[in-house]
Write an enzyme that holds these catalytic residues in place. Structure first.
Site, PDB file in Angstrom:
ATOM      1  CB  CYS A 275      59.388  -4.922  -9.752  1.00  0.00           C
ATOM      2  SG  CYS A 275      59.513  -4.508 -11.649  1.00  0.00           S
TER       3      CYS A 275
ATOM      4  CG  PHE B   9      50.194  -8.434 -12.004  1.00  0.00           C
ATOM      5  CD1 PHE B   9      50.476  -7.816 -10.833  1.00  0.00           C
ATOM      6  CD2 PHE B   9      49.069  -8.241 -12.534  1.00  0.00           C
ATOM      7  CE1 PHE B   9      49.687  -6.985 -10.095  1.00  0.00           C
ATOM      8  CE2 PHE B   9      48.208  -7.425 -11.875  1.00  0.00           C
ATOM      9  CZ  PHE B   9      48.496  -6.653 -10.888  1.00  0.00           C
TER      10      PHE B   9
ATOM     11  CE  LYS C 208      53.263  -3.335 -10.726  1.00  0.00           C
ATOM     12  NZ  LYS C 208      53.792  -4.757 -11.399  1.00  0.00           N
TER      13      LYS C 208
ATOM     14  NE  ARG D  68      56.354 -14.993 -12.693  1.00  0.00           N
ATOM     15  CZ  ARG D  68      56.033 -16.298 -12.283  1.00  0.00           C
ATOM     16  NH1 ARG D  68      56.304 -16.817 -11.224  1.00  0.00           N
ATOM     17  NH2 ARG D  68      55.291 -16.912 -13.465  1.00  0.00           N
TER      18      ARG D  68
ATOM     19  CG  LEU E  70      56.419 -18.257   2.399  1.00  0.00           C
ATOM     20  CD1 LEU E  70      55.380 -19.308   3.090  1.00  0.00           C
ATOM     21  CD2 LEU E  70      56.483 -16.953   3.253  1.00  0.00           C
TER      22      LEU E  70
ATOM     23  CE  LYS F  76      66.803   0.396 -24.524  1.00  0.00           C
ATOM     24  NZ  LYS F  76      66.222   0.866 -23.424  1.00  0.00           N
TER      25      LYS F  76
HETATM   26  C1  UDX Z   1      58.225  -8.697  -9.815  1.00  0.00           C
HETATM   27  C2  UDX Z   1      56.719  -9.435  -9.527  1.00  0.00           C
HETATM   28  O1  UDX Z   1      56.798 -10.806  -9.310  1.00  0.00           O
HETATM   29  C3  UDX Z   1      55.935  -9.166 -10.809  1.00  0.00           C
HETATM   30  O2  UDX Z   1      54.781  -9.439 -10.751  1.00  0.00           O
HETATM   31  C4  UDX Z   1      56.121  -7.771 -11.174  1.00  0.00           C
HETATM   32  O3  UDX Z   1      55.359  -7.353 -12.476  1.00  0.00           O
HETATM   33  C5  UDX Z   1      57.551  -7.184 -11.539  1.00  0.00           C
HETATM   34  O4  UDX Z   1      58.209  -7.581 -10.222  1.00  0.00           O
HETATM   35  P1  UDX Z   1      60.325  -9.681 -10.964  1.00  0.00           P
HETATM   36  O5  UDX Z   1      60.924  -8.434 -10.211  1.00  0.00           O
HETATM   37  O6  UDX Z   1      60.749  -9.990 -12.485  1.00  0.00           O
HETATM   38  O7  UDX Z   1      58.744  -9.405 -10.861  1.00  0.00           O
HETATM   39  O8  UDX Z   1      60.865 -11.071  -9.958  1.00  0.00           O
HETATM   40  P2  UDX Z   1      60.246 -12.003  -9.020  1.00  0.00           P
HETATM   41  O9  UDX Z   1      60.407 -13.334  -9.697  1.00  0.00           O
HETATM   42  O10 UDX Z   1      59.248 -11.917  -8.437  1.00  0.00           O
HETATM   43  O11 UDX Z   1      61.432 -11.854  -8.035  1.00  0.00           O
HETATM   44  C6  UDX Z   1      61.828 -10.762  -7.322  1.00  0.00           C
HETATM   45  C7  UDX Z   1      63.067 -11.047  -6.324  1.00  0.00           C
HETATM   46  O12 UDX Z   1      62.543 -11.753  -5.325  1.00  0.00           O
HETATM   47  C8  UDX Z   1      64.209 -11.615  -6.860  1.00  0.00           C
HETATM   48  O13 UDX Z   1      65.223 -11.179  -6.449  1.00  0.00           O
HETATM   49  C9  UDX Z   1      64.091 -13.147  -6.216  1.00  0.00           C
HETATM   50  O14 UDX Z   1      65.180 -13.739  -6.109  1.00  0.00           O
HETATM   51  C10 UDX Z   1      63.484 -12.736  -4.983  1.00  0.00           C
HETATM   52  N1  UDX Z   1      62.649 -13.758  -4.233  1.00  0.00           N
HETATM   53  C11 UDX Z   1      61.492 -14.396  -4.775  1.00  0.00           C
HETATM   54  C12 UDX Z   1      63.211 -14.170  -3.107  1.00  0.00           C
HETATM   55  O15 UDX Z   1      64.026 -14.027  -2.750  1.00  0.00           O
HETATM   56  N2  UDX Z   1      62.399 -15.411  -2.445  1.00  0.00           N
HETATM   57  C13 UDX Z   1      61.123 -15.842  -3.215  1.00  0.00           C
HETATM   58  O16 UDX Z   1      60.472 -16.706  -2.614  1.00  0.00           O
HETATM   59  C14 UDX Z   1      60.648 -15.323  -4.466  1.00  0.00           C
END
Ligand code: UDX
Length: 415
Positions: A237, A126, A181, A128, A227, A10
């Site tokens: 996560c 936090f 967190k 994404r 939602l 890596k």
């Molecule tokens: C998440 C947190 O948002 C972030 O703050 C933290 O640091 C890491 O975990 P991430 O896992 O990258 O981030 O994605 P996120 O956009 O939050 O979505 C997580 C999951 O929830 C995805 O599978 C997404 O499809 C799902 N999701 C999200 C839904 O099913 N409905 C929604 O309304 C929002």
């Protein structure tokens, strides 16, 4: 800035300006850093431990079989830092870890080096996936927790440019930051599961979950984000953080049963979609099911704990032929679920399919050429696990269209 990893391959990739996963904008940023000399990658711990005054531990914390986070990499990183440190250092816990880990890090540092003064800070991440660069450079808030006033002052200085650019700053003790967190991720997971439970009720009641979510979201106290009902949350996560938080609470003596229910509703979202495929196709043996989207969310090639792959496995177990397509995650998905056919084009996936399921809300699926899709599919049936297609357009093209938590379109049963 200097960075290290135990994975030499890596490091070599990164030194060459290649990021080992897909994240929009990240490779350009790394290349810029390398070109200007502001970013360096090294395999030598001495350079990391003896240069900077602030060191971030960002290692992975995968779940163990028991569901608890495996913190071995965090301990190893702390140990290596301690072994090589020669002057005072602020050690920042950036990895997602259970509350209480900062104390463990402090103990480890002191055990391996009694001479140097270390201060431990919790600075939860936090960002994404898919918008990691934007989220990192313009975070809505920065949370920093430490029991050392000097370390907090150093962090304030370090983050000054982002604070001046408008990110809000929250300062707490170290345990509170760690717990916050957990609280954020669990709350967001809970919102998603709430939407998914609502979707079940809406389908049974003939209501529209999108309109319900909009109505809820227009109340400032609730907010519209997180939602969106669908196939549920996945990724590295939410599922593991939720489980780690539940276990942490249990270990401390509190049974946080609500979190168990959140996870149960999330698992049920995949199950519900599977049952829809079964209901609409009758016997699944030899039926060809196209899965559109394999990553756990759009904008990433990450398939870890992706609901799409959980669905693929169930369909394969039931005897269906599963063909998957994802703009970025095809390679990862193929190695995770080798029995699934993975193709490089959305229309190749739809060709001859008896049913298509939209599993990830990539924008390109919202722009599908519907007449073409209808022509090449064996049966014009689409199950929308992310509610991204236009219901009216699907009705116009005479698809059987089964969204999530919204009234279906069934041309063949319409009189
Ligand atoms: C998440 C947190 O948002 C972030 O703050 C933290 O640091 C890491 O975990 P991430 O896992 O990258 O981030 O994605 P996120 O956009 O939050 O979505 C997580 C999951 O929830 C995805 O599978 C997404 O499809 C799902 N999701 C999200 C839904 O099913 N409905 C929604 O309304 C929002």
């Amino acid at each position: 800035m200097v960075a290290t990893d135990v994975d030499r391959q890596k490091l070599a990739q990164l030194r060459g300006g290649h990021v080992p996963f897909y994240e929009p904008g990240l490779e350009e940023l790394v290349r810029q850093g390398l070109a200007t000399g502001r970013l360096r990658f090294t395999s030598e711990w001495v350079r990391v431990a003896q240069g900077p005054a602030v060191v971030f531990i960002c290692v992975g914390t995968p779940p163990r079989e028991t569901g608890e986070a495996n913190l071995l990499a965090v301990e190893r990183a702390a140990e290596m830092l301690a072994r090589h440190a020669t002057r005072p250092m602020v050690v920042v816990e950036k990895s997602t870890v259970p509350a209480g880990t900062a104390t463990r890090i402090a103990e480890t540092l002191a055990r391996h080096n009694g001479k140097v003064e270390f201060a431990v800070v919790s600075n939860p991440e936090f960002l994404r996936e898919g918008s990691a660069v934007e989220d990192s450079l313009h975070p809505s808030r920065i949370l920093v927790g430490s029991d050392s006033p000097n370390a907090l002052a150093t962090m304030r200085e370090l983050y000054a440019p982002l604070r001046e650019a408008g990110s809000s700053w929250v300062e707490t003790d170290v345990r509170t930051a760690e717990l916050a967190k957990h609280a954020c991720n669990a709350f967001l997971s809970m919102k998603i599961s709430y939407a998914n439970a609502l979707a079940r009720v809406c389908e049974l009641a003939g209501a529209d979950v999108l309109a319900v979510a909009d109505a809820m979201g227009s109340d400032d106290r609730i907010g519209r984000s997180y939602l969106d009902a669908g196939l549920g949350y996945g990724g590295y996560c939410f599922p593991k953080d939720l489980e780690a938080f539940r276990r942490l609470a249990a270990r401390l003596g509190y049974d946080f049963g609500l979190l168990e229910e959140v996870a149960r509703i999330n698992d049920q979202a995949v199950q519900w979609t599977f049952r829809k495929v079964q209901e609409v196709l009758w016997n699944l043996e030899e039926k060809r099911v196209a899965l559109l989207g394999l990553a756990f969310k759009p904008g990433t090639d990450d398939t870890r704990l992706s609901p799409a792959l959980a669905l693929a496995e169930q369909l394969l177990r039931a005897g269906a032929v599963v063909v998957g397509y994802d703009p970025e995650a095809g390679g990862n998905a193929k190695s995770d679920v080798p029995d699934m056919d993975v193709v490089g084009d959305v229309y190749a996936a739809l060709d001859g399919a008896h049913c298509a399921v939209i599993c990830t809300g990539w924008e390109e699926f919202g722009r599908l050429d519907l007449p073409r899709a209808r022509r090449i599919m064996a049966f014009p049936i689409v199950i929308d696990g992310r509610n991204i297609l236009d219901r009216e357009a699907m009705a116009r093209e005479r698809f059987t269209y089964l969204p999530t938590g919204r009234p279906p379109v069934r041309p063949w049963s319409a009189s």
